[in-house]
Design a protein around this motif. Structure first.
Motif, PDB file in Angstrom:
ATOM      1  N   LYS A  39       8.593  -8.196  -4.643  1.00  0.00           N
ATOM      2  CA  LYS A  39       9.545  -7.353  -3.902  1.00  0.00           C
ATOM      3  C   LYS A  39      10.675  -8.183  -3.308  1.00  0.00           C
ATOM      4  N   MET A  56       6.991   2.796  -4.782  1.00  0.00           N
ATOM      5  CA  MET A  56       6.259   2.491  -3.545  1.00  0.00           C
ATOM      6  C   MET A  56       6.090   3.734  -2.688  1.00  0.00           C
ATOM      7  N   TYR A  64       3.579   6.746  -4.682  1.00  0.00           N
ATOM      8  CA  TYR A  64       2.539   6.028  -5.417  1.00  0.00           C
ATOM      9  C   TYR A  64       1.507   6.952  -6.048  1.00  0.00           C
TER      10      TYR A  64
END
Length: 108
Positions: free
Chosen positions: A28, A70, A73
């Motif tokens: 990330k 994210m 999910y």
């Protein structure tokens, strides 16, 4: 300055694609750095190539799909789209690099 930017782009790209070795958190962070360095690179490049703009669009789309992955999910299709866009951006990055080195070799 351009060589430093190129090396930083390479290091952040390698850290981004080596997710199995570095982990998700490093992925990330490295993808964020790669996106920012890509924006700096596209603004400092003299030539505005269509391939470079396509690569930038793919990197932004892959970044956005990763962020959505994210958040959402529960939907694996979003992460599938992220993987597809990431593979496509690696392919276009290879074409972009090959075109750069071909132009550089012709100048020398």
């Amino acid at each position: 300055m351009k060589k430093i930017l190129g090396v930083l782009l390479l290091v952040s790209f390698l850290a981004t694609v080596s997710v199995p070795f570095t982990g998700v958190i490093v992925h990330k962070l490295a993808s964020t750095v790669f996106l920012l360095l890509s924006l700096v690179h596209i603004f400092t490049a003299r030539r505005k190539s269509k391939l470079g703009l396509l690569l930038l669009a793919l990197v932004i789309a892959a970044f956005a799909s990763g962020v959505l992955g994210m958040i959402l999910y529960d939907y694996p299709a979003v992460l599938g789209l992220h993987k597809l866009l990431s593979i496509g951006s690696v392919f276009v990055l290879g074409l972009h690099s090959a075109a750069f080195f071909r132009r550089k070799r012709e100048r020398d």
